[in-house]
Design a protein around this motif. Structure first.
Motif, PDB file in Angstrom:
ATOM      1  N   ARG A  31       0.799  -1.229   0.000  1.00  0.00           N
ATOM      2  CA  ARG A  31       0.000   0.000   0.000  1.00  0.00           C
ATOM      3  C   ARG A  31       0.833   1.282   0.000  1.00  0.00           C
ATOM      4  N   LEU A  32       2.155   1.165   0.157  1.00  0.00           N
ATOM      5  CA  LEU A  32       2.996   2.359   0.171  1.00  0.00           C
ATOM      6  C   LEU A  32       3.043   2.993  -1.213  1.00  0.00           C
ATOM      7  N   ARG A  33       3.201   4.301  -1.246  1.00  0.00           N
ATOM      8  CA  ARG A  33       3.245   5.051  -2.503  1.00  0.00           C
ATOM      9  C   ARG A  33       4.629   5.654  -2.690  1.00  0.00           C
ATOM     10  N   SER A  34       5.030   5.776  -3.932  1.00  0.00           N
ATOM     11  CA  SER A  34       6.320   6.393  -4.234  1.00  0.00           C
ATOM     12  C   SER A  34       6.133   7.785  -4.834  1.00  0.00           C
ATOM     13  N   GLU A  35       4.918   8.296  -4.745  1.00  0.00           N
ATOM     14  CA  GLU A  35       4.644   9.665  -5.182  1.00  0.00           C
ATOM     15  C   GLU A  35       3.517  10.228  -4.343  1.00  0.00           C
ATOM     16  N   ILE A  36       3.453  11.539  -4.269  1.00  0.00           N
ATOM     17  CA  ILE A  36       2.394  12.202  -3.522  1.00  0.00           C
ATOM     18  C   ILE A  36       1.243  12.451  -4.480  1.00  0.00           C
ATOM     19  N   THR A  37       0.076  11.916  -4.148  1.00  0.00           N
ATOM     20  CA  THR A  37      -1.068  12.004  -5.056  1.00  0.00           C
ATOM     21  C   THR A  37      -2.170  12.932  -4.551  1.00  0.00           C
ATOM     22  N   ALA A  41      -1.519  12.294   2.058  1.00  0.00           N
ATOM     23  CA  ALA A  41      -1.039  10.990   1.602  1.00  0.00           C
ATOM     24  C   ALA A  41       0.487  10.991   1.663  1.00  0.00           C
ATOM     25  N   TRP A  42       1.022   9.969   2.275  1.00  0.00           N
ATOM     26  CA  TRP A  42       2.475   9.841   2.396  1.00  0.00           C
ATOM     27  C   TRP A  42       3.059   9.144   1.180  1.00  0.00           C
ATOM     28  N   MET A  43       4.257   9.548   0.798  1.00  0.00           N
ATOM     29  CA  MET A  43       5.078   8.772  -0.125  1.00  0.00           C
ATOM     30  C   MET A  43       6.260   8.256   0.693  1.00  0.00           C
ATOM     31  N   ASN A  44       6.650   7.030   0.452  1.00  0.00           N
ATOM     32  CA  ASN A  44       7.768   6.427   1.175  1.00  0.00           C
ATOM     33  C   ASN A  44       8.755   5.849   0.182  1.00  0.00           C
ATOM     34  N   CYS A  62       4.978  13.742   3.400  1.00  0.00           N
ATOM     35  CA  CYS A  62       3.531  13.913   3.291  1.00  0.00           C
ATOM     36  C   CYS A  62       3.237  15.371   2.970  1.00  0.00           C
TER      37      CYS A  62
END
Length: 162
Positions: A31-37, A41-44, A62
Protein backbone atom coordinates in the motif's frame (compact mmCIF):
# COMPACT_ATOMS: atom_id res chain seq x y z
CA UNK A 1 13.32 -6.31 3.88
CA UNK A 2 10.35 -4.19 4.94
CA UNK A 3 9.56 -6.73 7.63
CA UNK A 4 13.08 -6.46 9.05
CA UNK A 5 12.50 -2.72 9.38
CA UNK A 6 8.92 -2.59 10.65
CA UNK A 7 9.08 -5.89 12.51
CA UNK A 8 11.99 -4.75 14.68
CA UNK A 9 10.82 -3.67 18.18
CA UNK A 10 13.69 -1.18 18.47
CA UNK A 11 12.79 0.48 15.16
CA UNK A 12 9.09 0.86 16.01
CA UNK A 13 9.62 1.74 19.68
CA UNK A 14 8.46 5.34 19.20
CA UNK A 15 6.03 4.71 16.32
CA UNK A 16 2.28 4.12 16.55
CA UNK A 17 2.52 0.54 15.33
CA UNK A 18 3.61 -2.54 17.18
CA UNK A 19 6.17 -4.68 15.35
CA UNK A 20 4.56 -6.03 12.18
CA UNK A 21 4.29 -9.69 11.29
CA UNK A 22 5.52 -10.85 7.88
CA UNK A 23 1.95 -10.73 6.53
CA UNK A 24 1.26 -7.29 7.98
CA UNK A 25 4.54 -5.95 6.59
CA UNK A 26 3.75 -7.35 3.12
CA UNK A 27 0.28 -5.78 3.22
CA UNK A 28 1.66 -2.41 4.34
CA UNK A 29 4.44 -2.50 1.73
CA UNK A 30 1.88 -3.15 -1.02
CA UNK A 31 0.00 0.00 0.00
CA UNK A 32 3.00 2.36 0.17
CA UNK A 33 3.25 5.05 -2.50
CA UNK A 34 6.32 6.39 -4.23
CA UNK A 35 4.64 9.67 -5.18
CA UNK A 36 2.39 12.20 -3.52
CA UNK A 37 -1.07 12.00 -5.06
CA UNK A 38 -3.19 14.09 -2.67
CA UNK A 39 -3.03 16.02 0.59
CA UNK A 40 -2.41 13.87 3.68
CA UNK A 41 -1.04 10.99 1.60
CA UNK A 42 2.48 9.84 2.40
CA UNK A 43 5.08 8.77 -0.13
CA UNK A 44 7.77 6.43 1.18
CA UNK A 45 11.08 5.54 -0.38
CA UNK A 46 13.58 2.88 0.59
CA UNK A 47 17.06 4.11 1.43
CA UNK A 48 19.63 1.83 -0.16
CA UNK A 49 23.34 1.80 0.55
CA UNK A 50 24.80 1.94 -2.93
CA UNK A 51 28.03 0.08 -2.10
CA UNK A 52 26.25 -2.98 -0.69
CA UNK A 53 22.76 -2.78 -2.21
CA UNK A 54 21.32 -3.23 1.28
CA UNK A 55 18.32 -1.24 2.46
CA UNK A 56 19.15 0.82 5.54
CA UNK A 57 15.68 2.23 6.19
CA UNK A 58 12.99 4.36 4.67
CA UNK A 59 12.11 8.01 4.43
CA UNK A 60 8.70 9.55 3.89
CA UNK A 61 7.12 12.83 2.87
CA UNK A 62 3.53 13.91 3.29
CA UNK A 63 1.95 16.94 1.61
CA UNK A 64 -0.25 18.14 4.47
CA UNK A 65 -2.08 21.12 2.99
CA UNK A 66 -2.59 22.86 -0.34
CA UNK A 67 -3.88 25.93 1.50
CA UNK A 68 -0.94 26.25 3.87
CA UNK A 69 1.72 24.74 1.58
CA UNK A 70 2.91 22.49 4.38
CA UNK A 71 4.63 19.13 4.37
CA UNK A 72 5.88 16.62 6.94
CA UNK A 73 8.96 14.43 6.81
CA UNK A 74 9.48 11.08 8.54
CA UNK A 75 12.09 8.31 8.61
CA UNK A 76 12.91 4.91 10.09
CA UNK A 77 16.29 3.16 10.01
CA UNK A 78 17.61 -0.20 11.08
CA UNK A 79 19.80 0.02 14.21
CA UNK A 80 22.94 -1.26 12.46
CA UNK A 81 22.67 1.52 9.83
CA UNK A 82 22.29 4.41 12.25
CA UNK A 83 25.11 6.86 12.84
CA UNK A 84 26.47 6.75 9.27
CA UNK A 85 24.65 9.80 7.89
CA UNK A 86 22.18 7.84 5.74
CA UNK A 87 19.12 9.19 7.53
CA UNK A 88 20.41 12.76 7.39
CA UNK A 89 21.15 12.47 3.68
CA UNK A 90 17.77 10.92 2.87
CA UNK A 91 15.75 13.30 5.05
CA UNK A 92 17.63 16.27 3.57
CA UNK A 93 16.61 15.12 0.09
CA UNK A 94 12.96 14.86 1.14
CA UNK A 95 12.94 18.33 2.72
CA UNK A 96 14.58 19.70 -0.43
CA UNK A 97 11.90 17.99 -2.52
CA UNK A 98 9.18 19.56 -0.36
CA UNK A 99 10.57 23.05 -0.85
CA UNK A 100 11.97 22.92 -4.39
CA UNK A 101 9.68 20.36 -5.98
CA UNK A 102 6.38 20.93 -4.22
CA UNK A 103 6.65 24.60 -3.29
CA UNK A 104 6.20 24.05 0.44
CA UNK A 105 6.28 27.04 2.75
CA UNK A 106 6.93 24.93 5.86
CA UNK A 107 8.16 21.39 6.55
CA UNK A 108 7.69 19.77 9.93
CA UNK A 109 8.69 16.62 11.75
CA UNK A 110 6.56 15.12 14.52
CA UNK A 111 7.95 12.62 17.01
CA UNK A 112 7.69 11.06 20.42
CA UNK A 113 9.70 13.48 22.53
CA UNK A 114 11.70 10.60 24.04
CA UNK A 115 13.21 9.87 20.62
CA UNK A 116 16.34 11.97 21.03
CA UNK A 117 18.10 10.49 17.97
CA UNK A 118 15.29 11.61 15.65
CA UNK A 119 15.13 15.01 17.33
CA UNK A 120 18.87 15.42 16.75
CA UNK A 121 18.40 14.53 13.07
CA UNK A 122 15.66 17.15 12.67
CA UNK A 123 17.92 19.71 14.32
CA UNK A 124 20.74 18.78 11.88
CA UNK A 125 18.26 19.58 9.10
CA UNK A 126 17.95 23.09 10.51
CA UNK A 127 14.57 22.53 12.14
CA UNK A 128 13.73 24.15 15.44
CA UNK A 129 11.55 22.64 18.14
CA UNK A 130 8.33 24.62 18.04
CA UNK A 131 6.07 22.69 20.40
CA UNK A 132 5.82 20.01 23.01
CA UNK A 133 2.31 18.60 23.28
CA UNK A 134 2.14 16.98 26.70
CA UNK A 135 0.38 13.61 26.92
CA UNK A 136 -1.58 14.35 23.76
CA UNK A 137 -1.58 10.83 22.31
CA UNK A 138 -2.32 7.36 23.67
CA UNK A 139 0.28 5.08 22.10
CA UNK A 140 1.05 1.46 22.98
CA UNK A 141 -0.75 1.64 26.30
CA UNK A 142 0.62 4.94 27.55
CA UNK A 143 0.22 8.67 27.17
CA UNK A 144 3.04 10.15 25.12
CA UNK A 145 4.36 13.64 24.56
CA UNK A 146 4.75 14.80 20.96
CA UNK A 147 7.52 17.18 19.90
CA UNK A 148 7.05 19.22 16.74
CA UNK A 149 10.00 20.57 14.77
CA UNK A 150 9.84 22.74 11.64
CA UNK A 151 11.75 24.83 9.15
CA UNK A 152 10.45 27.48 6.75
CA UNK A 153 11.36 27.69 3.06
CA UNK A 154 13.25 30.97 3.51
CA UNK A 155 15.28 29.45 6.38
CA UNK A 156 16.06 26.35 4.31
CA UNK A 157 17.14 28.45 1.34
CA UNK A 158 19.34 30.70 3.53
CA UNK A 159 20.94 27.64 5.14
CA UNK A 160 21.49 25.93 1.79
CA UNK A 161 23.15 28.99 0.25
CA UNK A 162 25.81 29.32 2.95
Amino acid sequence: MYHSLRGDPEVVRYLYDDPLSHAQAADRLARLRSEITEPDAWMNLAVEIVASGRVAGDVGLCWRSDTHHSAEVGFTFLPNHRGHGYATEAATAMVELAFSGLGAHRVSGHLDQRNRASAALLERLGMRREALLVENEWVKGEWTDEAIYAVLAREWLARSST
